[in-house]
Design a protein around this motif. Structure first.
Motif, PDB file in Angstrom:
ATOM      1  N   MET A   1      18.845 -91.298  22.457  1.00 26.48           N
ATOM      2  CA  MET A   1      19.645 -92.392  23.012  1.00 26.48           C
ATOM      3  C   MET A   1      19.076 -93.719  22.522  1.00 26.48           C
ATOM      4  N   ALA A   6      21.033 -96.812  26.220  1.00 23.91           N
ATOM      5  CA  ALA A   6      20.315 -96.284  27.382  1.00 23.91           C
ATOM      6  C   ALA A   6      20.184 -97.348  28.460  1.00 23.91           C
ATOM      7  N   LYS A  10      21.784 -97.127  32.207  1.00 25.31           N
ATOM      8  CA  LYS A  10      20.909 -97.166  33.376  1.00 25.31           C
ATOM      9  C   LYS A  10      21.270 -98.331  34.291  1.00 25.31           C
ATOM     10  N   ASP A 114      27.886 -85.118  23.848  1.00 24.83           N
ATOM     11  CA  ASP A 114      27.190 -85.618  22.661  1.00 24.83           C
ATOM     12  C   ASP A 114      26.866 -84.401  21.804  1.00 24.83           C
ATOM     13  N   CYS A 117      23.384 -82.978  21.927  1.00 19.02           N
ATOM     14  CA  CYS A 117      22.881 -82.534  23.231  1.00 19.02           C
ATOM     15  C   CYS A 117      22.893 -81.009  23.325  1.00 19.02           C
ATOM     16  N   VAL A 146      25.096 -90.816  22.854  1.00 22.29           N
ATOM     17  CA  VAL A 146      24.043 -91.644  23.438  1.00 22.29           C
ATOM     18  C   VAL A 146      22.647 -91.246  22.968  1.00 22.29           C
ATOM     19  N   LEU A 147      22.546 -90.212  22.146  1.00 20.69           N
ATOM     20  CA  LEU A 147      21.223 -89.673  21.819  1.00 20.69           C
ATOM     21  C   LEU A 147      20.635 -90.184  20.517  1.00 20.69           C
ATOM     22  N   THR A 226      25.106 -90.935  33.405  1.00 14.31           N
ATOM     23  CA  THR A 226      23.782 -91.240  32.856  1.00 14.31           C
ATOM     24  C   THR A 226      23.391 -90.314  31.720  1.00 14.31           C
ATOM     25  N   GLY A 227      24.198 -89.338  31.399  1.00 13.76           N
ATOM     26  CA  GLY A 227      23.855 -88.412  30.326  1.00 13.76           C
ATOM     27  C   GLY A 227      24.979 -87.435  30.069  1.00 13.76           C
ATOM     28  N   THR A 228      24.675 -86.433  29.255  1.00 11.70           N
ATOM     29  CA  THR A 228      25.668 -85.443  28.865  1.00 11.70           C
ATOM     30  C   THR A 228      25.130 -84.038  29.110  1.00 11.70           C
ATOM     31  N   SER A 230      28.894 -84.470  31.011  1.00 10.92           N
ATOM     32  CA  SER A 230      29.425 -84.880  32.299  1.00 10.92           C
ATOM     33  C   SER A 230      30.896 -84.493  32.327  1.00 10.92           C
ATOM     34  N   SER A 239      27.696 -83.658  36.848  1.00 16.85           N
ATOM     35  CA  SER A 239      26.716 -84.075  35.848  1.00 16.85           C
ATOM     36  C   SER A 239      25.854 -82.903  35.414  1.00 16.85           C
TER      37      SER A 239
END
Length: 260
Positions: A1, A6, A10, A114, A117, A146-147, A226-228, A230, A239
């Protein structure tokens, strides 16, 4: 991310949490103020003043601390419903051919993912199984890179595949093929699934496709992701790689809500 992505995700997450915690405080404050109309079982008369009311409420909360996460969970659900309602069309409208299943399905499952991911790879298998078993399910894919920079390149290639009408072939190959995400691997898959290589390479700099990626990232921030992976289904946000059974239950619950 990346640092910027990030940080913005957040920030959005904590703003949402602060809002929810503030709502929880107001809810508990309402309990205190409303306690004047009720009193503990067996008490001969209602509390005489605010101090007595607060003491009763404090004692109850300390004796039943489970009500705090329950209250937060309910407020989170209410907050999610509001955010989802205001963004429903943007969330559930696929980009070109970036969807699977029944285009006229009665339930829509939206997947933010992603390609870099590893948990999204596991989630992909769960979603594919759902599509095979549920003829009335539509799955909308939203690239959420996002990674790493390679994630963004892969996302742009997938949007190019959507415009070329071969999204599902590309999407499956990205998750089914071994190896870490890189530009070389992505372009190898582009060739392997029969996409126009020159067009896809040019699309890696396509402003409209970059804008679509930015819209997905903005949607994620608004939803507090906030991440994958989701998932959005009905009025629920799930999530992480929650597994096939939980996804199936969420789809069933969304279908039941629509039938009411």
């Amino acid at each position: 991310m990346t640092g910027d992505t990030a940080g913005s995700l957040k920030t959005g997450f904590w703003k949402r949490r602060i809002s929810i915690l503030g709502g929880t405080a107001l809810l508990l404050g309402g309990v205190v103020l409303g306690a004047g109309t009720a009193w503990a079982a067996g008490q001969a008369s209602p509390p005489a003043n605010r101090a007595e009311i607060e003491a009763i409420v404090r004692e109850y909360i300390l004796s039943h601390p489970e009500i705090i996460p329950e209250a937060v969970a309910r407020l989170e659900q209410a907050e999610a419903r509001k955010v989802l309602a205001s963004n429903r069309a943007a969330i559930e409208t696929p980009f070109a051919s970036a969807f699977a299943g029944n285009a006229k399905g009665d339930v829509k499952l939206v997947v933010f993912f992603d390609y870099a991911c590893p948990y999204c790879r596991q989630g992909h298998a769960d979603v594919q199984k759902l599509v095979r078993e549920d003829a009335n399910l539509m799955v909308i894919y939203r690239d959420f890179p996002v990674l790493s920079p390679a994630s963004t390149e892969a996302a742009l290639a997938s949007l190019s595949a959507a415009n070329q009408g071969r999204y599902n072939q590309f999407h499956a190959a990205m998750f089914d093929s071994p190896g870490r995400v890189s530009l070389a691997r992505t372009l190898g898959i582009v060739k392997g699934v029969g996409l126009d290589e020159a067009r896809t390479t040019a699309d890696l700099s396509n402003a409209a496709l970059k804008a679509e990626v930015d819209r997905n990232l903005a949607l994620g921030r608004n939803l507090g992701l906030t991440g994958t992976p989701s998932y959005i289904v009905g009025n629920r946000i799930l999530s992480g790689a929650v597994g096939f059974d939980r996804l199936k239950e969420a789809v069933a619950a969304a279908r039941a809500e629509k039938g009411r």
